[in-house]
Enzyme design. Structure first.
Site, PDB file in Angstrom:
ATOM      1  N   HIS A   1      -3.092   7.303   6.712  1.00 45.25           N
ATOM      2  CA  HIS A   1      -1.859   8.304   6.213  1.00 45.25           C
ATOM      3  C   HIS A   1      -2.543   9.491   5.874  1.00 45.25           C
ATOM      4  O   HIS A   1      -1.955  10.670   5.897  1.00 45.25           O
ATOM      5  CB  HIS A   1      -1.143   7.504   5.006  1.00 45.25           C
TER       6      HIS A   1
ATOM      7  N   GLN B   1       2.904  10.106   1.324  1.00 44.07           N
ATOM      8  CA  GLN B   1       4.335   9.379   1.275  1.00 44.07           C
ATOM      9  C   GLN B   1       5.065   9.722   0.068  1.00 44.07           C
ATOM     10  O   GLN B   1       6.268   9.300   0.169  1.00 44.07           O
ATOM     11  CB  GLN B   1       3.922   7.867   1.244  1.00 44.07           C
TER      12      GLN B   1
ATOM     13  N   GLY C   1       0.840  -1.236   0.003  1.00 42.94           N
ATOM     14  CA  GLY C   1      -0.116   0.190   0.118  1.00 42.94           C
ATOM     15  C   GLY C   1       1.062   1.291  -0.106  1.00 42.94           C
ATOM     16  O   GLY C   1       2.081   0.939   0.365  1.00 42.94           O
TER      17      GLY C   1
ATOM     18  N   HIS D   1      -4.691   1.132   7.227  1.00 47.26           N
ATOM     19  CA  HIS D   1      -3.440   1.960   7.259  1.00 47.26           C
ATOM     20  C   HIS D   1      -3.126   3.141   6.444  1.00 47.26           C
ATOM     21  O   HIS D   1      -2.747   4.096   6.635  1.00 47.26           O
ATOM     22  CB  HIS D   1      -2.348   0.757   6.981  1.00 47.26           C
ATOM     23  N   GLU D   2      -3.503   2.795   5.077  1.00 51.54           N
ATOM     24  CA  GLU D   2      -3.431   3.825   4.098  1.00 51.54           C
ATOM     25  C   GLU D   2      -4.364   4.963   4.281  1.00 51.54           C
ATOM     26  O   GLU D   2      -3.911   6.093   4.144  1.00 51.54           O
ATOM     27  CB  GLU D   2      -3.524   3.229   2.453  1.00 51.54           C
TER      28      GLU D   2
ATOM     29  N   CYS E   1       5.659  -0.027   7.405  1.00 51.59           N
ATOM     30  CA  CYS E   1       5.199   1.081   6.631  1.00 51.59           C
ATOM     31  C   CYS E   1       6.519   1.468   5.674  1.00 51.59           C
ATOM     32  O   CYS E   1       7.675   1.466   6.222  1.00 51.59           O
ATOM     33  CB  CYS E   1       4.861   2.153   7.437  1.00 51.59           C
ATOM     34  N   LEU E   2       6.345   1.622   4.430  1.00 54.80           N
ATOM     35  CA  LEU E   2       7.439   1.922   3.461  1.00 54.80           C
ATOM     36  C   LEU E   2       8.294   3.416   4.083  1.00 54.80           C
ATOM     37  O   LEU E   2       9.314   3.588   3.442  1.00 54.80           O
ATOM     38  CB  LEU E   2       6.856   2.178   1.956  1.00 54.80           C
TER      39      LEU E   2
HETATM   40 CO    CO Z   1       2.328   3.287   5.726  1.00 57.13          CO
END
Ligand code: CO
Length: 151
Positions: free
Chosen positions: A135, A51, A46, A131-132, A89-90
């Protein structure tokens, strides 16, 4: 398509509230393409627009290869059950945390054609949706994690 730079923890961008998208312009559909490419290149499941430095309510999710959700202005409209699992998380490489999430969620969003659609997911997919979408309001998984582990 272009691979975008992923913003890392510590950058203010990750803490902002994103603005909704009113009109789906070519710029938005290109951003969707680039976000999918960036997510795949980073081996993530995701990615949210903040991000990649864009403060708009856009996120992509791909838990099952090829099953891509490109979500514009997504909202969770139903949730059921709970799960406690590990997630990362990236934007926070090397960090993992146990979070409590709903087991099932239904998301309503606008797709790239401008249609309002709904998708339901369980388990990892439900977690990825939550999660997304978090953000987009500046919320990171570590904010609500039961514990955080570092690699
Ligand atoms: Co994330």
């Amino acid at each position: 398509m272009a691979k975008l730079k992923i913003v890392k923890y510590g950058d203010d961008t990750l803490r902002k509230t994103c603005r909704p998208v009113d009109t789906i312009t070519p710029r938005i559909t290109t951003l969707l393409d680039d976000m999918v490419e960036t997510m795949r290149a980073a081996d993530g499941c995701g990615l949210a627009a903040p991000q990649v430095g864009i403060l708009r309510r856009i996120a992509v999710v791909e838990v099952e290869p090829g099953e891509v959700y490109e979500m514009i202005n997504p909202k969770i409209i139903a949730r059921a059950g709970t799960q406690e699992e590990t997630e990362g998380c990236l934007s926070l490489p090397g960090k993992w945390g146990t979070t409590k999430r709903p087991m099932h969620v239904t998301v309503r969003y606008t797709n790239r054609q401008g249609e309002v659609v709904e998708a339901s997911g369980s388990g990892l997919l439900a977690r990825a949706f939550c999660h997304e979408i978090d953000h987009l309001d500046g919320v990171l998984f570590i904010d609500n994690a039961l514990e955080v582990m570092e690699e």
